[in-house]
Design an enzyme around this catalytic site. Sequence first.
Site, PDB file in Angstrom:
ATOM      1  N   SER A 136      52.786  86.257 119.440  1.00 53.38           N
ATOM      2  CA  SER A 136      52.610  85.742 117.905  1.00 53.38           C
ATOM      3  C   SER A 136      53.484  85.006 117.692  1.00 53.38           C
ATOM      4  O   SER A 136      54.680  85.256 117.793  1.00 53.38           O
ATOM      5  CB  SER A 136      52.713  87.360 117.228  1.00 53.38           C
ATOM      6  N   LEU A 163      48.692  82.346 115.489  1.00 50.49           N
ATOM      7  CA  LEU A 163      49.237  81.964 114.732  1.00 50.49           C
ATOM      8  C   LEU A 163      49.235  82.490 113.388  1.00 50.49           C
ATOM      9  O   LEU A 163      48.165  83.035 112.829  1.00 50.49           O
ATOM     10  CB  LEU A 163      48.580  80.512 114.455  1.00 50.49           C
ATOM     11  N   ASP A 189      46.628  85.233 111.874  1.00 46.92           N
ATOM     12  CA  ASP A 189      46.946  86.352 111.158  1.00 46.92           C
ATOM     13  C   ASP A 189      47.496  86.140 109.784  1.00 46.92           C
ATOM     14  O   ASP A 189      48.349  85.037 109.624  1.00 46.92           O
ATOM     15  CB  ASP A 189      48.105  87.042 111.898  1.00 46.92           C
ATOM     16  N   ASP A 239      44.162  95.392 110.190  1.00 46.77           N
ATOM     17  CA  ASP A 239      45.473  95.556 110.477  1.00 46.77           C
ATOM     18  C   ASP A 239      46.013  96.798 109.537  1.00 46.77           C
ATOM     19  O   ASP A 239      45.829  97.872 109.581  1.00 46.77           O
ATOM     20  CB  ASP A 239      46.375  94.545 110.873  1.00 46.77           C
ATOM     21  N   GLY A 291      52.312  94.028 117.210  1.00 40.39           N
ATOM     22  CA  GLY A 291      53.925  94.371 117.515  1.00 40.39           C
ATOM     23  C   GLY A 291      54.474  94.212 116.076  1.00 40.39           C
ATOM     24  O   GLY A 291      53.819  93.567 115.012  1.00 40.39           O
ATOM     25  N   LEU A 293      57.935  93.332 115.892  1.00 39.81           N
ATOM     26  CA  LEU A 293      59.325  92.732 116.305  1.00 39.81           C
ATOM     27  C   LEU A 293      60.054  93.832 116.933  1.00 39.81           C
ATOM     28  O   LEU A 293      61.377  94.153 116.561  1.00 39.81           O
ATOM     29  CB  LEU A 293      60.037  92.085 115.449  1.00 39.81           C
TER      30      LEU A 293
END
Length: 369
Positions: A136, A163, A189, A239, A291, A293
């Site tokens: 990402s 991206l 995204d 999401d 994810g 981070l």
Amino acid sequence: MFKIEAAELIVARLPLKFRFETSFGVQTGKVIPLLVLHGEGLQGVSEGTMEFAPMYREETITGALGLLRDVFLPRVLGRTFANPEALNDVLGTFRGNRMARAMVEMAAWDLWARQLGVPLGTLLGGRKEQVEVGVSLGIQPDEAATVDVVRRHVEQGYRRIKLKIKPGWDVQPVRAVREAFPDIRLTVDANSAYTLADTGRLRALDAFDLTYIEQPLAWDDLVDHAELQRRLITPLCLDESVASAQDARKGLALGAGGVINVKVARVGGHGEARRVHDVAQAFGAPVWCGGMLESGIGRAHNIHLSTLPNFTLPGDTSSASRYWETDLIHEPLEARDGLMPVPVGAGIGVTLNREFLAGVAELHEERRE
């Protein structure tokens, strides 16, 4: 059966190795809440993915810590559970706050798997020894910088490039990347940055052969996503708007998208994540693991979840060394040629680097029955 005898709440802060910009803003570091559950000489560990401010979802680190201290941990400390689903039944009476509840549930899965001596992925029903991973990429200063950062990650073997986009930064960078790399698996995204009024710009993305457009509309809206999907060729990926298996069922039944990003903490833990996976599979919709981070603790949980069979698209579990000079765990989590090995051993297969953690922890509390 497993008993929860004690718990540790830890909050650490790590600097990111790069500036990460999305439609929410810019991140240069990460505050990482951890929960360690102790029982019978073993430890189960989880990571919270809520943030300081309610940007991604409505939960915050401050609120989660308060709930853990005052509500969730007092209900599980000193108790014996047949399995993590039994523990989740105790916490399931509370509304919302799925990320905070997930910290308890995920640590319990790790503890139970370690007690049984099996990998978490195996316990969840997974069979893979390695999982496909993508990357990402945050918003870059210009199109040339975007193409350059994509090139570096394509050369590293990542099997999907995602991206980040926002209004005013969408068609141009995507066109530049697709022209430079006509054959890569490419996605975008939006993190809920658009409305139906932006349909024209989003429809323009149909020209670039994207695998999906992720969460373009409001975080809590399935109806408008269904309307947008009727206007686009590119599949939408849900999401933020999927917080449960019921949400997944409703979204897929409405036609609000054809792909689901499963974030284990967002849906309340591994049990519900597995149910989201199963619902999507029944609809013939692929899933992938998103994810936030994470440090190595959250990343290891994500990798194990990704071993389930309907995780057929590359996830966001890229190499930990992309993000951190030093991770919070001893074991390296590094992808090679776009494949991430599943950590071996019982539970999530990684261990806290307690010495390093002591130097970056801003809070460390212990709770007992």
